[in-house]
Design an enzyme around this catalytic site. Structure first.
Site, short mmCIF file in Angstrom:
data_model
loop_
_atom_site.label_atom_id
_atom_site.label_comp_id
_atom_site.label_asym_id
_atom_site.label_seq_id
_atom_site.Cartn_x
_atom_site.Cartn_y
_atom_site.Cartn_z
N HIS A 149 -2.08 3.56 -23.70
CA HIS A 149 -1.52 2.54 -24.59
C HIS A 149 -0.29 1.91 -23.93
O HIS A 149 -0.16 0.68 -23.87
CB HIS A 149 -1.16 3.17 -25.94
CG HIS A 149 -0.22 2.34 -26.78
ND1 HIS A 149 -0.61 1.18 -27.41
CD2 HIS A 149 1.09 2.50 -27.08
CE1 HIS A 149 0.42 0.67 -28.07
NE2 HIS A 149 1.48 1.45 -27.88
N HIS A 161 20.46 6.53 -18.14
CA HIS A 161 20.56 6.81 -19.57
C HIS A 161 19.21 7.25 -20.14
O HIS A 161 19.14 7.68 -21.29
CB HIS A 161 21.15 5.64 -20.36
CG HIS A 161 20.32 4.40 -20.36
ND1 HIS A 161 20.87 3.14 -20.38
CD2 HIS A 161 18.99 4.20 -20.36
CE1 HIS A 161 19.89 2.24 -20.40
NE2 HIS A 161 18.75 2.87 -20.38
N HIS A 162 18.14 7.11 -19.35
CA HIS A 162 16.85 7.66 -19.78
C HIS A 162 16.75 9.15 -19.49
O HIS A 162 15.76 9.78 -19.81
CB HIS A 162 15.71 6.93 -19.05
CG HIS A 162 15.63 5.47 -19.38
ND1 HIS A 162 14.85 4.98 -20.39
CD2 HIS A 162 16.26 4.40 -18.84
CE1 HIS A 162 14.99 3.66 -20.46
NE2 HIS A 162 15.85 3.28 -19.52
N LYS A 183 24.51 -13.61 -26.62
CA LYS A 183 23.26 -14.34 -26.86
C LYS A 183 22.97 -14.43 -28.36
O LYS A 183 22.64 -15.49 -28.88
CB LYS A 183 22.10 -13.68 -26.12
CG LYS A 183 22.26 -13.72 -24.62
CD LYS A 183 21.00 -13.35 -23.89
CE LYS A 183 20.16 -14.55 -23.58
NZ LYS A 183 20.66 -15.41 -22.51
N ARG A 228 8.20 13.19 -30.11
CA ARG A 228 7.20 12.19 -29.76
C ARG A 228 6.10 12.81 -28.92
O ARG A 228 6.23 13.93 -28.44
CB ARG A 228 7.86 11.02 -29.02
CG ARG A 228 8.51 11.42 -27.73
CD ARG A 228 9.34 10.30 -27.13
NE ARG A 228 8.50 9.27 -26.52
CZ ARG A 228 8.88 8.55 -25.44
NH1 ARG A 228 10.04 8.77 -24.86
NH2 ARG A 228 8.08 7.63 -24.95
N THR A 258 24.55 -9.26 -24.51
CA THR A 258 23.51 -9.41 -25.53
C THR A 258 24.12 -9.96 -26.81
O THR A 258 23.53 -10.82 -27.49
CB THR A 258 22.82 -8.06 -25.80
OG1 THR A 258 22.49 -7.47 -24.55
CG2 THR A 258 21.56 -8.25 -26.61
N SER A 278 0.45 -7.85 -7.85
CA SER A 278 0.28 -9.06 -8.66
C SER A 278 1.63 -9.57 -9.15
O SER A 278 1.93 -10.77 -9.06
CB SER A 278 -0.63 -8.75 -9.84
OG SER A 278 -0.49 -9.70 -10.84
N SER A 279 2.47 -8.65 -9.65
CA SER A 279 3.77 -9.08 -10.18
C SER A 279 4.65 -9.66 -9.09
O SER A 279 5.37 -10.63 -9.32
CB SER A 279 4.50 -7.89 -10.81
OG SER A 279 3.82 -7.46 -11.94
N ASP A 300 2.76 -28.70 -9.90
CA ASP A 300 2.04 -27.44 -10.07
C ASP A 300 3.00 -26.33 -9.68
O ASP A 300 4.16 -26.58 -9.38
CB ASP A 300 0.78 -27.40 -9.17
CG ASP A 300 -0.29 -26.44 -9.72
OD1 ASP A 300 0.01 -25.25 -9.84
OD2 ASP A 300 -1.39 -26.91 -10.05
N HIS A 332 14.31 0.68 -15.89
CA HIS A 332 15.22 -0.01 -16.78
C HIS A 332 15.23 -1.52 -16.59
O HIS A 332 15.10 -2.25 -17.56
CB HIS A 332 16.63 0.57 -16.81
CG HIS A 332 17.28 0.10 -18.07
ND1 HIS A 332 17.03 0.68 -19.28
CD2 HIS A 332 18.04 -0.98 -18.33
CE1 HIS A 332 17.63 -0.02 -20.23
NE2 HIS A 332 18.25 -1.03 -19.68
N TYR A 361 14.03 -5.22 -19.22
CA TYR A 361 14.59 -6.57 -19.29
C TYR A 361 13.61 -7.61 -18.79
O TYR A 361 13.63 -8.75 -19.22
CB TYR A 361 15.94 -6.64 -18.57
CG TYR A 361 16.96 -5.81 -19.30
CD1 TYR A 361 17.53 -6.30 -20.46
CD2 TYR A 361 17.27 -4.53 -18.90
CE1 TYR A 361 18.40 -5.53 -21.19
CE2 TYR A 361 18.13 -3.75 -19.63
CZ TYR A 361 18.70 -4.25 -20.77
OH TYR A 361 19.55 -3.47 -21.49
N GLU A 368 12.80 -3.07 -15.72
CA GLU A 368 11.50 -3.43 -16.30
C GLU A 368 11.61 -3.82 -17.78
O GLU A 368 10.97 -4.76 -18.22
CB GLU A 368 10.52 -2.27 -16.12
CG GLU A 368 9.22 -2.39 -16.89
CD GLU A 368 8.29 -3.47 -16.37
OE1 GLU A 368 8.52 -3.95 -15.25
OE2 GLU A 368 7.36 -3.83 -17.09
N SER A 381 15.44 -19.28 -27.17
CA SER A 381 16.47 -20.28 -26.88
C SER A 381 15.90 -21.69 -26.83
O SER A 381 16.65 -22.67 -26.94
CB SER A 381 17.16 -19.98 -25.55
OG SER A 381 17.69 -18.69 -25.55
N TRP A 393 3.41 7.21 -19.65
CA TRP A 393 3.39 6.12 -18.66
C TRP A 393 4.45 6.33 -17.60
O TRP A 393 4.39 5.72 -16.54
CB TRP A 393 3.60 4.77 -19.36
CG TRP A 393 5.02 4.42 -19.65
CD1 TRP A 393 5.81 4.98 -20.60
CD2 TRP A 393 5.84 3.45 -18.98
NE1 TRP A 393 7.06 4.41 -20.58
CE2 TRP A 393 7.10 3.46 -19.60
CE3 TRP A 393 5.61 2.56 -17.93
CZ2 TRP A 393 8.14 2.63 -19.18
CZ3 TRP A 393 6.65 1.74 -17.54
CH2 TRP A 393 7.90 1.78 -18.17
#
Lengths: 288, 537
Positions: B82, B307-308, B336, B455, B333, B174-175, B111, B258, B262, B260, B273, B147
């Site tokens: 998932h 922090h993870h 924003k 979890r 943040t 790809s990315s 293009d 991390h 963002y 990722e 925006s 994951w």
């Protein structure tokens, strides 16, 4: 040069990307099956690799033909340059992961296993008697006793070779800019020959390490970082030397002008990049 | 308000080009940014439903305590797949699809800069996900380690292991190619007068996102390569006996992981925006400060990864550094959120579906941001770690954050893509159903986590029953609501709604609203002129 020079060239459909995807599909499936012990995987992997090589030749061939046909204006040329620059940046980050692993092992995990910081009991209970040193294959003596690769001998010769080749490719670039085609041919040939010599000597070093020093990929964290860093670097040198060879063949066919020679310059950037990575490798893997 | 020349469409549309080729070649050989964008969006929608189905399997099992439908090993495969499918298959490709469609239109480019590579970026994804999906049928099942693929657990994966690693490599490939294309397009292909600070915010946030992708996807590739060699080639990167360290994987992974998160939210910031100014009928408040805030967030994202890992064991100074650096992210943040709110201040607002989703984003993403701030505090995190509080937190930033941003973007630009309006009433029903059910699903998880429910466990203690039942009903409701979304988009693509005007909305700002609706196959073959220096600044 085409007459509508201000128009950005947008190619019509291309079948090369989907061929590349098919190649990647078979390559990845093949390697995976092979690693899981399935013998057919090897052949699937080879067919995938063959499709990818076919794609690379076809795709680059098409781009070279378009380039020589004058389809690319300066803006397209700039797109290619920026694309190559940022591609090299992503390659640098790939090497950063492995350099990061090396620094982490040397400054953190190995000293901690030896009881450094607040890890006295880790050392005392789990790995009693292990002292933090470098090079090491860890407290489990994984892979057995080995001899580390020193900075002299082959690695030093290889450093000289690669630095020389970086100089010769710069000479070739200057020769191209000033229209000295003979000097361009000679120095570019010298560059890729030096590149292949580097790869051969690196292979020689590996053979020496495996046969006489018991330094293998399984020699703990030292062997892991040594082979992964030098191995991926060697792979990049091989790719770079192939690129240089292709550039040399194109020069022999009369391609490139003092103003338009993106592919040559991209290859030169790539070559300087593998050179810089090598300097980092030489300092942190072989020397310090 | 619009400061962009809108009266010379014919200059933007080149009729000498032929249209799309007929049949499958249009899609398989595509080099047109609009075609490739469409493929990305459809692919990500398919992945969204695949990943969503797995989420519903998880929630069905968790509806009541005890094991009723699936065995625990399969449950773990579902949580892992998932996440991988939603992160790499749904959210990221959906934003790349938006980038493909909109960036050339928003900067006046003919293009994407490298159209053939653009095609390859897309066509690698079906390969990657067919390889990943096929692991469900393999001996030992799909990957079940989460994951995050922490060793040594992930090394116990069955035959699926190398397939997992290589599918991650392909997604990274790809990315990276997609990111290079976005950067080169934005830097090299802008209309002559569009300076960097005149760029629309969506383009800005995607530029920053692309740099994040370039910097961290190769690091992920390195991390999973080390897993592969540890498993098959005898290396000791994550083996303490050899001098390595399993925790090292976590450091390398989260150095990718991390930024990722963002990567998944910054383009949504950009979308919101764009939308809020249109429906508040005011220019974006503090355009430049938005740029600086997004850049600051991107920079900070590189120095907060640990922090993870607060509970994994790390020197106290490390914990302190990562705690304060993480809390610092609340500042840009906050800038924003303040700017979005200030944009609406005294605006003449209307509440069409894209605006509703943007407002939903604003409220609910902020909740996710606050719970993130709570998790940043080391002593608190030691309590929350690996509990449902964490699940609640990241689903609040990802579902009503990223996904709502995507939904808002689709409703906002759909008339430009298809030339027809969607059914506004159905769109608003979709919004309200989604918003009610998303809160019903994820809000109770905060309480479950604070009460101690762990979890990634298929069974739980009976006192957690009520909230879990509520969450499961919410999840099924949310899933079903998305079928309405597909119906609305399909109806719009079938041109069932009223014809859209060129501007689509009430005087929106931006070059994309100067080309006809639907946007012609080729746009801006010659660069458009931007008249006023005040556009987007």
């Amino acid at each position: 040069m085409s007459n509508d020079d201000d128009r950005y060239y947008v190619p019509h459909g291309s079948h090369w990307p989907i061929v590349g995807s098919a190649g990647l599909f078979f390559l990845m499936i093949g390697v995976s099956v092979w690693l899981n012990g399935g013998d057919t995987g090897f052949w699937v992997m080879l067919s995938g690799a063959a499709i990818i090589i076919f794609m690379l030749i076809g795709w680059f061939g098409e781009v070279i033909a378009e380039s020589e046909g004058g389809r690319y204006n300066n803006q397209v040329d700039m797109s290619f340059r920026m694309g190559m620059f940022w591609f090299i940046f992503s390659e640098v980050m790939f090497f950063c992961a492995f350099f990061g692993a090396l620094f982490y092992a040397r400054n953190m995990s190995v000293p901690w296993l030896g009881g450094d910081s607040n890890n006295f009991f880790t050392n005392f209970i789990v790995w009693d008697g292990f002292e933090s040193t470098w090079p090491t294959n860890g407290p489990g003596n994984i892979g057995g006793d080995f001899e580390a690769m020193g900075p002299f001998g082959l690695p030093l010769i290889n450093t000289a070779i690669l630095l020389t080749s970086s100089a010769t490719v710069s000479v070739a670039h200057h020769a191209l800019l000033h229209g000295q085609r003979a000097l361009l041919k000679v120095s570019l040939a010298a560059t890729f020959i030096l590149g292949f010599i580097f790869v051969i000597l690196q292979a020689e070093e590996y053979i020496e390490a495996y046969q006489h020093m018991n330094l293998t990929m399984s020699s703990g964290i030292y062997g892991s970082t040594f082979y992964m860093l030098t191995g991926f670097h060697g792979m990049h040198v091989t790719i770079g030397a192939i690129m240089l060879t292709v550039m040399w063949l194109r020069v022999m066919k009369g391609h490139f002008t003092p103003t338009k020679h993106f592919a040559f310059e991209a290859t030169a950037w790539y070559w300087h990049f593998v050179d810089v990575v090598w300097v980092g490798l030489y300092v942190f893997v072989y020397w310090m | 308000m619009s400061t962009i020349v809108a009266d010379d469409h014919d200059l933007h549309v080149d009729h000498s080009h032929d249209g799309p080729v007929k049949g499958w070649r249009r899609w398989v050989y595509a080099t047109n940014h609009k075609d490739i964008g469409t493929m990305y969006l459809i692919f990500s929608l398919a992945m969204f439903f695949s990943g969503g189905l797995m989420a519903l399997i998880i929630r069905t099992e968790l509806f009541t305590p005890g094991l009723q439908f699936i065995d625990p090993a399969f449950f773990n495969q579902m949580t892992t797949m998932h996440a991988l499918i939603m992160v790499f298959g749904a959210v990221m490709p959906a934003f790349v699809g938006l980038a493909n469609w909109m960036i050339p239109l928003m900067i006046g480019a003919p293009d994407m800069a490298l159209p053939r590579m653009n095609n390859w970026s897309f066509w690698i994804l079906p390969v990657a996900f067919s390889i990943l999906g096929s692991t469900l049928l393999m001996p030992g099942g799909a990957p079940a380690s989460g994951w995050t693929m922490y060793p040594p657990l992930v090394l116990q994966t069955g035959d699926a292991f190398p397939f997992l690693i290589f599918s991650i490599h392909l997604m990274g490939l790809s990315s990276i190619m997609g990111a290079i294309n976005v950067i080169v397009t934005i830097i090299n292909m802008r209309a002559p007068d569009m300076t960097l600070l005149k760029m629309p915010m969506f383009v800005w946030t995607w530029l920053i996102t692309a740099y994040l992708l370039l910097a961290v996807m190769p690091v992920l590739a390195g991390a999973v390569t080390m897993l592969l060699t540890d498993q098959f080639f005898g290396t000791s990167f994550f083996l303490a006996a050899g001098g390595g360290d399993p925790v090292m994987f976590q450091h390398i992974f989260w150095f990718f992981g991390h930024p990722e998160v963002y990567i998944m939210i910054l383009p949504a910031f950009g979308v919101v925006s764009e939308i809020i100014p249109t429906f508040a009928r005011k220019p974006l408040f503090g355009h430049d400060s938005m740029v600086y805030a997004a850049s600051s967030i991107a920079f900070l994202s590189f120095i907060v990864w640990a922090h993870h890992m607060f509970t994994v064991g790390m020197p106290l100074t490390g914990q302190m550094f990562f705690m304060f650096a993480t809390m610092l992210i609340a500042v840009p943040t906050g800038v924003k959120v303040f700017n979005w709110t200030a944009t609406m201040w005294k605006g003449s607002m209307t509440f069409e579906t894209p605006m509703l989703f943007s407002l939903g984003f604003l409220f609910l993403f902020t909740i996710g941001g606050f719970s993130g701030l709570m998790l940043a505090i080391v002593p608190a995190d030691i309590q929350y770690h690996d509990s449902y509080f964490v699940v609640a937190h990241f689903h609040y930033v990802l579902v009503p954050g990223s996904i709502f941003g995507l939904m808002a973007a689709v409703y906002y630009w759909l008339p430009k893509w298809t030339g027809h309006y969607y059914n506004e009433r159905q769109g608003q029903i979709h919004f309200w159903l989604s918003t009610i059910f998303v809160n019903m699903t994820f809000f109770p998880m905060h309480f479950l986590g604070l009460a101690g429910m762990p979890r990634r466990i298929p069974d739980y203690s009976t006192q957690f029953s009520d909230f879990n039942s509520v969450a499961s009903i919410g999840a099924i409701g949310f899933g079903l609501s998305q079928l309405l979304f597909v119906y609305i988009v399909y109806q719009c693509a079938q041109k069932k709604g009223p014809k859209a005007t060129t501007a689509v909305w009430d005087n929106p700002q931006g070059l994309e609203w100067t080309v006809p609706s639907p946007a012609p196959y080729h746009t801006f073959d010659t660069p458009p002129r931007i008249t006023s220096s005040t556009a987007f600044s």
